[in-house]
Enzyme design. Structure first.
Site, mmCIF file in Angstrom:
data_model
loop_
_atom_site.group_PDB
_atom_site.id
_atom_site.type_symbol
_atom_site.label_atom_id
_atom_site.label_comp_id
_atom_site.label_asym_id
_atom_site.label_seq_id
_atom_site.Cartn_x
_atom_site.Cartn_y
_atom_site.Cartn_z
ATOM 1 N N HIS A 1 0.867 -1.183 0.000
ATOM 2 C CA HIS A 1 0.000 0.000 0.000
ATOM 3 C C HIS A 1 0.903 1.232 0.000
ATOM 4 C CE1 HIS A 1 -2.840 2.941 1.796
ATOM 5 N NE2 HIS A 1 -3.793 2.132 1.387
ATOM 6 N N ASP B 1 2.921 -4.597 8.044
ATOM 7 C CA ASP B 1 1.724 -3.788 7.818
ATOM 8 C C ASP B 1 0.523 -4.713 7.996
ATOM 9 O OD1 ASP B 1 -0.544 -2.643 6.784
ATOM 10 O OD2 ASP B 1 0.386 -1.887 4.953
ATOM 11 N N GLN C 1 -4.827 -5.079 7.057
ATOM 12 C CA GLN C 1 -5.884 -6.024 6.664
ATOM 13 C C GLN C 1 -5.877 -7.275 7.537
ATOM 14 O OE1 GLN C 1 -8.207 -5.361 4.424
ATOM 15 N NE2 GLN C 1 -7.295 -3.451 3.745
ATOM 16 N N LYS D 1 -10.594 -0.807 10.127
ATOM 17 C CA LYS D 1 -10.693 -1.982 9.257
ATOM 18 C C LYS D 1 -11.025 -3.234 10.055
ATOM 19 C CE LYS D 1 -7.413 -0.090 5.969
ATOM 20 N NZ LYS D 1 -8.107 0.183 4.708
ATOM 21 N N CYS E 1 -4.746 2.233 -3.799
ATOM 22 C CA CYS E 1 -3.516 2.756 -3.172
ATOM 23 C C CYS E 1 -2.334 1.799 -3.334
ATOM 24 C CB CYS E 1 -3.719 3.082 -1.690
ATOM 25 S SG CYS E 1 -4.843 4.426 -1.414
HETATM 26 N N1 PMP Z 1 -1.900 -0.885 4.450
HETATM 27 C C1 PMP Z 1 -2.875 -1.613 3.920
HETATM 28 C C2 PMP Z 1 -2.608 -3.008 3.468
HETATM 29 C C3 PMP Z 1 -4.166 -1.068 3.821
HETATM 30 O O1 PMP Z 1 -5.144 -1.790 3.303
HETATM 31 C C4 PMP Z 1 -4.385 0.248 4.264
HETATM 32 C C5 PMP Z 1 -5.754 0.906 4.134
HETATM 33 N N2 PMP Z 1 -6.351 0.725 2.878
HETATM 34 C C6 PMP Z 1 -3.327 0.951 4.821
HETATM 35 C C7 PMP Z 1 -2.106 0.347 4.902
HETATM 36 C C8 PMP Z 1 -3.494 2.348 5.349
HETATM 37 O O2 PMP Z 1 -4.361 2.337 6.424
HETATM 38 P P1 PMP Z 1 -5.020 3.689 6.974
HETATM 39 O O3 PMP Z 1 -5.546 4.406 5.763
HETATM 40 O O4 PMP Z 1 -6.101 3.208 7.879
HETATM 41 O O5 PMP Z 1 -3.958 4.443 7.668
#
Ligand code: PMP
Length: 407
Positions: A124, A201, A204, A227, A365
């Site tokens: 991401h 990270d 998910q 999430k 993203c």
């Molecule tokens: N890493 C992953 C794998 C994600 O799916 C996301 C959110 N889509 C993020 C990081 C970023 O998380 P946040 O926008 O809640 O800070």
């Protein structure tokens, strides 16, 4: 087969009971954010109606009550991710904030020109850009583990890419775009062999996997409350005590200090050293309810049920003419990413919305990952505990209808 009482679970999520464009809502955008159970919503209301106060410094009853509730969430998360000590849990705004914290407070202190940071090709943007900023600031270099056709990475590649210059490896536990579950435990072992630290990270992972930071032996683990059925603006950073203690603070301000004078300021102990300013008290208090909700259902039960949903999706959606799946690795969470040969993802998204079905379209993203597959984006359906096989069948039928009319 799971024994979930799906109707009871659905009744816990008020937002699900509504029509969108005249159709019963089917919510398949869970990888972006999950819906919130009543317990979470109620906890926010109870906090504001009953004991709203600033935490830690107050001696009065409301302040003590708020502080206790806030710290209860920390204890809950210590257990939720199996951290060794409660002080190893830091509250943040979310995964993005957690990763930036590490990039600043660890990276800027310990990295120098020539050092290497290793990430994967499916990260991401929030697990790419903070490291690029760190590289700009320090002269360190970013290296990337390639993604294979099925959306997985190979440990042999990881081993090849880790050198004696590697200072940090940061890999996504479960990909938000593909669903792939990465072998983060094995990657952590390879990182440690080279004296590098391992960051995971877990944005998910928290709602789909049984996370155990001690078993993974990762040094840092980041996740987002929103999430995992919790409020937006909440997150966790787990870090091993020795590392957190060695790091400089991320932000300066109230709460993160022991003593302030114009000559010298000393910092608070962990975790407070990293929690400058008044935190998002109400939402963090309510986040406990989200973790408890998952624990009450049982992480293993959730995994079994979501696997059933994912298997069903791959089966019924395979019948849609011209469908191509991205992310077909054996180990994956309940994310199904695909394109249709004859209809653009954005059009598919709009037409599904007209049928009451919420999916996400675009690059999610993860632009470098889309570039790798040579596409602009995908259509992504991501499932949670309140979704059903019937809803997934409805999605497949909806897609067939779209292809036959517009394909
Ligand atoms: N890493 C992953 C794998 C994600 O799916 C996301 C959110 N889509 C993020 C990081 C970023 O998380 P946040 O926008 O809640 O800070």
């Amino acid at each position: 087969e799971t024994t979930f009482d799906i109707n009871k679970i659905r009744a816990d999520f008020p937002v699900l009971d509504q029509k969108v464009n005249g159709k019963q809502l089917v919510y398949f955008d869970n990888a972006a954010t999950t819906q919130k159970p009543k317990a979470v919503i109620e906890a926010i209301k109870t906090y504001y109606e009953g004991y709203n106060a600033n935490i830690h410094r107050g001696l009065h009853t409301l302040a003590e009550k708020a502080t206790t509730a806030f710290e209860e969430t920390r204890k809950t998360f210590q257990q939720f991710v199996n951290a060794n000590e409660v002080e190893e849990i830091i509250f943040t705004k979310g995964t993005t904030d957690s990763i930036n914290l590490v990039a600043h407070a660890y990276g800027r202190k310990f990295f120098k020109s020539g050092d290497e940071i290793l990430i994967s090709g499916m990260e991401h943007h929030s697990n790419i850009v903070p490291w690029q900023l760190l590289c700009e600031a320090t002269g360190a270099q970013l290296k990337v583990i390639p993604v294979k056709e099925d959306g997985s990475i190979s440990l042999a590649d990881v081993e090849d890419l880790i050198t004696d210059k590697t200072k940090l490896v940061s890999v996504v536990y479960a990909s938000n775009s593909l669903g792939t579950i990465n072998p983060v435990k094995e990657i952590a072992a390879l990182a440690h062999k080279a004296d590098a630290v391992m960051m995971v990270d877990g944005a998910q992972a928290a709602s789909h996997c049984n996370v155990d930071v001690q078993d993974l032996d990762c040094d840092f683990f980041a996740t987002s409350g929103h999430k995992m059925y919790g409020p937006t603006g909440t997150g966790i950073l787990y870090g091993k005590r020795a590392l957190l203690e060695a790091m400089t603070p991320y932000q300066g301000g109230g709460e993160m200090i022991k003593n302030v004078s114009f000559e010298e300021t000393t910092y608070n102990d962990i975790p407070y050293k990293f929690e400058a300013g008044t935190p998002n008290i109400a939402d963090i208090v309510a986040l406990k309810e989200a973790a408890d909700y998952i624990s009450a259902l049982g992480k293993d039960n959730i995994m079994v049920y979501e696997q059933e949903l994912t298997k069903h999706a791959h089966q019924v959606m395979a019948e849609v003419p011209g469908i191509k799946f991205y992310g077909t690795a054996e180990e994956k969470v309940s994310v199904v990413s695909f394109t249709l040969e004859t209809v653009h993802p954005y059009d598919v998204g709009m037409m599904l919305d007209a049928k009451g079905i919420a999916v996400r379209t675009g690059h999610h993203c993860t632009q470098p990952l889309m570039d790798h597959f040579g596409i602009e984006g995908t259509i992504r359906a991501s499932f949670s505990v309140y979704n059903t096989k019937e809803e997934i069948t409805q999605l497949a039928e909806g897609l067939k209808d779209i292809v036959s009319k517009f394909g």
